[in-house]
Motif scaffolding. Structure first.
Motif, mmCIF file in Angstrom:
data_model
loop_
_atom_site.group_PDB
_atom_site.id
_atom_site.type_symbol
_atom_site.label_atom_id
_atom_site.label_comp_id
_atom_site.label_asym_id
_atom_site.label_seq_id
_atom_site.Cartn_x
_atom_site.Cartn_y
_atom_site.Cartn_z
ATOM 1 N N VAL A 180 -8.000 1.004 -7.479
ATOM 2 C CA VAL A 180 -7.127 1.021 -6.400
ATOM 3 C C VAL A 180 -6.769 -0.218 -5.774
ATOM 4 O O VAL A 180 -5.374 0.000 -5.540
ATOM 5 C CB VAL A 180 -7.935 1.968 -5.195
ATOM 6 C CG1 VAL A 180 -6.838 2.235 -4.072
ATOM 7 C CG2 VAL A 180 -8.197 3.413 -5.821
ATOM 8 N N LEU A 181 -7.501 -1.227 -5.500
ATOM 9 C CA LEU A 181 -7.001 -2.491 -5.069
ATOM 10 C C LEU A 181 -5.812 -3.186 -5.934
ATOM 11 O O LEU A 181 -4.836 -3.580 -5.663
ATOM 12 C CB LEU A 181 -8.228 -3.233 -4.902
ATOM 13 C CG LEU A 181 -8.852 -3.327 -3.654
ATOM 14 C CD1 LEU A 181 -10.244 -4.068 -3.770
ATOM 15 C CD2 LEU A 181 -8.275 -3.490 -2.304
ATOM 16 N N LEU A 182 -6.099 -3.166 -7.386
ATOM 17 C CA LEU A 182 -5.233 -3.482 -8.207
ATOM 18 C C LEU A 182 -3.900 -2.860 -8.132
ATOM 19 O O LEU A 182 -2.878 -3.611 -8.144
ATOM 20 C CB LEU A 182 -5.703 -3.447 -9.605
ATOM 21 C CG LEU A 182 -4.804 -4.223 -10.727
ATOM 22 C CD1 LEU A 182 -4.797 -5.694 -10.474
ATOM 23 C CD2 LEU A 182 -5.675 -3.889 -12.245
ATOM 24 N N VAL A 183 -3.794 -1.548 -8.279
ATOM 25 C CA VAL A 183 -2.564 -0.842 -8.186
ATOM 26 C C VAL A 183 -1.699 -0.906 -6.959
ATOM 27 O O VAL A 183 -0.756 -1.355 -6.756
ATOM 28 C CB VAL A 183 -2.860 0.523 -8.502
ATOM 29 C CG1 VAL A 183 -1.754 1.599 -7.906
ATOM 30 C CG2 VAL A 183 -3.344 0.947 -9.747
ATOM 31 N N SER A 184 -2.512 -1.076 -5.843
ATOM 32 C CA SER A 184 -1.912 -1.377 -4.286
ATOM 33 C C SER A 184 -1.354 -2.805 -4.290
ATOM 34 O O SER A 184 -0.312 -2.753 -3.785
ATOM 35 C CB SER A 184 -3.006 -1.128 -3.408
ATOM 36 O OG SER A 184 -3.321 0.213 -3.510
ATOM 37 N N GLY A 185 -2.105 -3.695 -4.832
ATOM 38 C CA GLY A 185 -1.393 -5.187 -4.907
ATOM 39 C C GLY A 185 -0.167 -5.232 -5.622
ATOM 40 O O GLY A 185 0.653 -5.817 -5.276
ATOM 41 N N VAL A 186 -0.248 -4.672 -6.923
ATOM 42 C CA VAL A 186 1.083 -4.647 -7.568
ATOM 43 C C VAL A 186 2.057 -4.095 -6.958
ATOM 44 O O VAL A 186 3.103 -4.376 -6.958
ATOM 45 C CB VAL A 186 0.628 -4.107 -8.992
ATOM 46 C CG1 VAL A 186 1.936 -3.771 -9.893
ATOM 47 C CG2 VAL A 186 -0.206 -5.035 -10.036
ATOM 48 N N ALA A 187 1.646 -2.839 -6.268
ATOM 49 C CA ALA A 187 2.754 -2.049 -5.572
ATOM 50 C C ALA A 187 3.632 -2.899 -4.345
ATOM 51 O O ALA A 187 4.530 -2.834 -4.318
ATOM 52 C CB ALA A 187 2.348 -0.816 -5.071
ATOM 53 N N MET A 188 2.538 -3.478 -3.642
ATOM 54 C CA MET A 188 2.931 -4.361 -2.549
ATOM 55 C C MET A 188 3.743 -5.784 -3.056
ATOM 56 O O MET A 188 4.985 -5.774 -2.485
ATOM 57 C CB MET A 188 1.741 -4.687 -1.844
ATOM 58 C CG MET A 188 1.893 -5.276 -0.350
ATOM 59 S SD MET A 188 0.465 -5.968 0.429
ATOM 60 C CE MET A 188 -0.492 -4.541 0.276
#
Length: 145
Positions: free
Chosen positions: A122-130
């Motif tokens: 979840v952190l990885l996907v959220s960081g990439v989306a940001m």
């Protein structure tokens, strides 16, 4: 008149994406970042994301949220373009955790069967989306300027 510029109509969705990604980071921080069955053998390093790195991610979310707010308040993409930096921080922290911490612990104690937890993904996907939201805003600023 300002929304007549190219990409001006997408300013809101980009800011919302950055804000939702920030909420995703907060959700990821509450989840486990490493999964392993049972109790680890004595002497095995803790495979969870440590408190200091969790605080760094939380600070990055605070910065990204402030930038999203400034984007709405000023009706300009320039503040949101900087959201790629907190996104890169979160992505870097998670990648470091996945590559250094989890692989190191797995090498140290292969029988523990340590795998990345839901929080790490979840952190990885959220960081990439940001990061993507910030880069999209930067490209919109460049096109408009």
């Amino acid at each position: 008149m300002e929304d007549q510029r190219p990409g001006g109509g997408l300013r809101g969705p980009r800011a919302v994406l950055a804000a939702v990604a920030g909420l995703g980071v907060i959700a990821g921080l509450t989840l486990r970042t490493a999964e392993y069955p049972g109790v680890l053998p004595p002497g095995t390093p803790d495979p969870e994301l440590n408190l200091g790195l969790r605080l760094v991610c939380a600070a990055a979310v605070l910065v990204a949220g402030t930038l999203a707010y400034l984007t709405f308040a000023r009706r300009r993409d320039e503040p949101l373009a900087m959201a790629s930096l907190p996104g890169l921080v979160v992505t870097g922290v998670v990648l470091r955790h996945l590559v250094v911490t989890l692989l190191g612990v797995a090498r140290f104690q292969p029988a523990a069967r340590i795998v990345p937890g839901a929080g790490a993904w979840v952190l990885l996907v959220s960081g990439v989306a940001m990061t993507a939201a910030g880069l999209a805003a930067a490209f919109a600023v460049r096109r408009a300027g």
